[in-house]
Write an enzyme that holds these catalytic residues in place. Structure first.
Site, PDB file in Angstrom:
ATOM      1  N   LYS A 164      40.689  47.910  53.356  1.00 28.28           N
ATOM      2  CA  LYS A 164      40.492  46.627  54.017  1.00 28.28           C
ATOM      3  C   LYS A 164      41.824  45.901  54.115  1.00 28.28           C
ATOM      4  O   LYS A 164      42.321  45.334  53.146  1.00 28.28           O
ATOM      5  CB  LYS A 164      39.488  45.752  53.248  1.00 28.28           C
ATOM      6  CG  LYS A 164      38.914  44.663  54.157  1.00 28.28           C
ATOM      7  CD  LYS A 164      38.548  43.396  53.467  1.00 28.28           C
ATOM      8  CE  LYS A 164      39.688  42.475  53.204  1.00 28.28           C
ATOM      9  NZ  LYS A 164      40.457  42.025  54.362  1.00 28.28           N
TER      10      LYS A 164
ATOM     11  N   CYS B 246      56.163  39.671  47.020  1.00 34.34           N
ATOM     12  CA  CYS B 246      55.632  39.372  45.686  1.00 34.34           C
ATOM     13  C   CYS B 246      56.762  39.358  44.670  1.00 34.34           C
ATOM     14  O   CYS B 246      56.743  38.598  43.718  1.00 34.34           O
ATOM     15  CB  CYS B 246      54.576  40.387  45.296  1.00 34.34           C
ATOM     16  SG  CYS B 246      55.118  42.058  45.597  1.00 34.34           S
TER      17      CYS B 246
ATOM     18  N   GLU C 158      54.101  30.170  42.747  1.00 35.37           N
ATOM     19  CA  GLU C 158      54.611  31.036  43.801  1.00 35.37           C
ATOM     20  C   GLU C 158      54.568  30.275  45.133  1.00 35.37           C
ATOM     21  O   GLU C 158      53.532  29.717  45.492  1.00 35.37           O
ATOM     22  CB  GLU C 158      53.720  32.280  43.885  1.00 35.37           C
ATOM     23  CG  GLU C 158      54.185  33.291  44.893  1.00 35.37           C
ATOM     24  CD  GLU C 158      53.268  34.514  44.942  1.00 35.37           C
ATOM     25  OE1 GLU C 158      52.045  34.342  45.011  1.00 35.37           O
ATOM     26  OE2 GLU C 158      53.802  35.631  44.910  1.00 35.37           O
TER      27      GLU C 158
ATOM     28  N   GLU D 217      47.341  43.893  41.593  1.00 36.75           N
ATOM     29  CA  GLU D 217      48.753  43.587  41.839  1.00 36.75           C
ATOM     30  C   GLU D 217      48.788  42.182  42.416  1.00 36.75           C
ATOM     31  O   GLU D 217      48.420  41.974  43.575  1.00 36.75           O
ATOM     32  CB  GLU D 217      49.377  44.585  42.823  1.00 36.75           C
ATOM     33  CG  GLU D 217      49.312  46.049  42.391  1.00 36.75           C
ATOM     34  CD  GLU D 217      50.181  46.377  41.183  1.00 36.75           C
ATOM     35  OE1 GLU D 217      50.970  45.518  40.748  1.00 36.75           O
ATOM     36  OE2 GLU D 217      50.043  47.493  40.662  1.00 36.75           O
TER      37      GLU D 217
ATOM     38  N   GLY E 182      42.379  37.428  43.533  1.00 34.08           N
ATOM     39  CA  GLY E 182      42.252  38.451  42.489  1.00 34.08           C
ATOM     40  C   GLY E 182      41.207  38.046  41.455  1.00 34.08           C
ATOM     41  O   GLY E 182      40.372  38.864  41.042  1.00 34.08           O
TER      42      GLY E 182
ATOM     43  N   GLU F 163      44.475  33.788  43.130  1.00 28.69           N
ATOM     44  CA  GLU F 163      43.206  33.101  43.398  1.00 28.69           C
ATOM     45  C   GLU F 163      42.143  34.127  43.824  1.00 28.69           C
ATOM     46  O   GLU F 163      41.048  34.179  43.268  1.00 28.69           O
ATOM     47  CB  GLU F 163      43.463  32.101  44.526  1.00 28.69           C
ATOM     48  CG  GLU F 163      42.373  31.108  44.722  1.00 28.69           C
ATOM     49  CD  GLU F 163      42.620  30.306  46.003  1.00 28.69           C
ATOM     50  OE1 GLU F 163      43.766  30.283  46.507  1.00 28.69           O
ATOM     51  OE2 GLU F 163      41.639  29.728  46.503  1.00 28.69           O
TER      52      GLU F 163
ATOM     53  N   GLY G 207      47.164  41.125  46.146  1.00 28.40           N
ATOM     54  CA  GLY G 207      47.033  39.845  46.825  1.00 28.40           C
ATOM     55  C   GLY G 207      47.287  38.702  45.866  1.00 28.40           C
ATOM     56  O   GLY G 207      47.970  38.865  44.851  1.00 28.40           O
TER      57      GLY G 207
END
Ligand code: NAD
Length: 493
Positions: free
Chosen positions: A173, A282, A383, A248, A231, A229, A226
């Protein structure tokens, strides 16, 4: 351009469509199919059937290998087309997709196919009994791969190559912002001749499709890359039917520049470490700490060069920095900068939407340098996922380590020094899954990558990343003469 879902070996055009925006122009570049919940069910059923009854998990590794090598070659054959598509869809400079994203994706398939078979070998550990144990590596089953928009093909390839090589069937996805190269990957998989259902690719709303995929008990594993939030939501979905997971997640990585570093190299590479892909990495080194003796020189060289980075449309070979992925992402970045300024941060350069009229419809933003950062400021902790760097100074090595480790995240770090012994010592003291010394952003297919702390768990790449997509079975055969008296005659019958 392929715009349909890929389910059970066939492309499917759906009634519901969604616009894909080119972030360099703000214009619609394609309309793609959006999966319904019924499509999600079809994709899960197809991958399940392909795993339970199909040939893919049962093929000898050498045969699976030949299919995976064909995928690698398929990517190389379409490299130009894929690079253009990735750039149009994400806005990243064409140089980056041409020389990084696409060839690295092909290389990952090739490397895993050629090198990881030996890790599937059985082991026969000695046990202190008259028994023989065999440890067997098996595929997990049906694996859901959820990927973000910053490296759409590359991150999909990391996951897909390992999952397939280990014998799993998958549902991929992509982010609904950037599904185009994933659909092309579906066509490459099809041309490579993989059995129906081994790979399924669906597009649509993250929350709607993501939840349906993650709660389903037919799914054996989720490999997610991703935000923290989302995750956390994914972890929540699995509470009823637990599954193996790789997470991750985000980062707030730190770079430490020591006074003996080659200053020019450290400045130039540090620019890359935060402004490549518009800072939407990331592992972006969004906190740079410079030893006080060279701080002023580093800051002035860095900000002078940051101002000279050439912004432009992703498709232009002269472009050094493209647009952010969306207007929403740019608004988030601006909000972070405004908050930081209110909290007392000093804007050294950037911090603005460029006024160049030819860029006005895209989601461009200037490379931004902030100083005067305090540990309690949001910009130090959260982040940003954009071209924004905080530069600070330190005096002692202990202070540098403390600053670097002062984060909920622990994805990566960079150290710049000529003293590699000292660098290794510092590297051991830094809480991050990857520490680069005198380099940045080198991902090797041979070595694992993954974060500590809130940056997630599990690895991608390397033997360890490959083995994540397997489960370990212990087959214990009792060889004692009269078999096991204790068990066989426990009830005295
Ligand atoms: P995101 O979390 O918004 O989306 C990631 C994926 O999850 C997308 O495919 C999205 O459609 C899907 N999704 C959204 N809601 C969902 C839900 N409720 N259930 C299941 N899936 C859902 O992240 P993003 O904005 O696409 O990417 C940026 C983030 O990814 C940053 O935080 C970045 O640090 C992180 N990232 C981490 C790594 C790493 O290796 N650690 C690599 C790249 C990006």
């Amino acid at each position: 351009m392929i715009t349909g879902l890929f389910i059970n070996g066939e492309f499917k055009d759906c009634k519901e469509k969604q616009n894909i925006i080119n972030p360099s122009t703000g214009k619609v570049m394609a309309q793609v199919s959006v999966a319904s919940l019924k499509d999600v069910d079809l994709a899960i059923a197809s991958a399940r059937l392909a795993f339970d009854k199909g040939e893919w998990p049962r093929l000898p590794f050498d045969e699976r290998k030949s299919f995976i090598l064909k995928i690698s070659q398929g990517i190389l054959d379409k490299a130009g087309e894929l690079a253009n598509l990735e750039t149009l869809n994400t806005g990243k400079p064409i140089k980056e997709s041409t020389f990084m994203d696409i060839p690295s994706s092909a290389k990952t398939f090739e490397h895993i196919a050629n090198n990881f078979q030996r890790h599937l070998f059985e082991e026969n550990p000695q046990v202190q009994a008259e028994a023989q144990c065999r440890l067997v590596r098996e595929p997990m089953g049906e694996v859901v791969l959820i990927v973000p928009w910053n490296y759409p093909l590359l991150i999909a390839s990391w996951k897909l190559a390992s999952a397939l090589a280990a014998g799993n069937t998958v549902i991929l996805k992509p982010s609904s912002l950037t599904p185009l190269t994933a659909f092309e990957l579906g066509s490459i998989v099809n041309e490579a001749g993989l059995p129906k259902g081994a790979v399924n690719i669906i597009n649509g709303s993250g929350p709607k499709l993501g939840e349906a995929l993650c709660v389903d008990k037919r799914v054996g594993m989720i490999s997610f890359t991703g935000s923290n939030e989302v995750g956390s939501q994914v972890i929540g979905y699995t509470s009823k039917y637990p599954k193996k997971m790789i997470m991750e997640l985000g980062g707030k990585s730190a770079s430490i520049v020591l006074k003996d570093a080659d200053l020019e190299v450290a400045v130039n590479s540090s620019l890359c470490s935060i402004f490549l892909n518009q800072g939407q990495m990331c592992t972006a080194m969004s906190r740079i700490f410079v030893q006080e003796e060279i701080y002023d020189k580093f800051l002035s060289d860095f900000s002078e060069k940051a101002k000279r980075i050439k912004l432009g449309r992703g498709s232009d070979y002269e472009t050094q920095m493209g647009p952010l992925i969306s207007d929403a992402q740019r608004k988030k970045v601006i909000a972070h900068i405004e908050k930081a300024k209110k909290e007392g941060a000093k804007l050294v350069c950037g911090g603005r939407i460029p006024d160049n009229p030819s860029l006005k419809n895209g989601f461009f933003f200037e490379p931004t340098v902030l100083t005067g950062i305090k540990l309690n400021m949001e910009i130090f902790k959260e982040e940003v996922f954009g071209p924004v760097v905080c530069i600070g100074k330190f005096s002692s090595l202990n202070e540098a380590v403390e600053l670097a480790n002062n984060s909920d995240f622990g994805l990566a770090a960079t150290i710049w020094t000529k003293d590699t012994t000292l660098a290794e010592d510092l590297a051991k003291r830094i809480n991050a899954g990857t520490v680069w010394v005198n380099t940045y952003g080198m991902f090797y297919n041979e070595t694992p990558y993954g974060g500590f702390k809130q940056s997630g768990f599990g690895k991608e790449l390397g033997k360890e990343g490959f083995l994540e997509y397997t489960r370990l079975k212990n087959i214990a055969v009792d060889n004692s003469k009269d078999s096991k008296p204790l068990i066989n005659y426990w009830y005295g019958f």
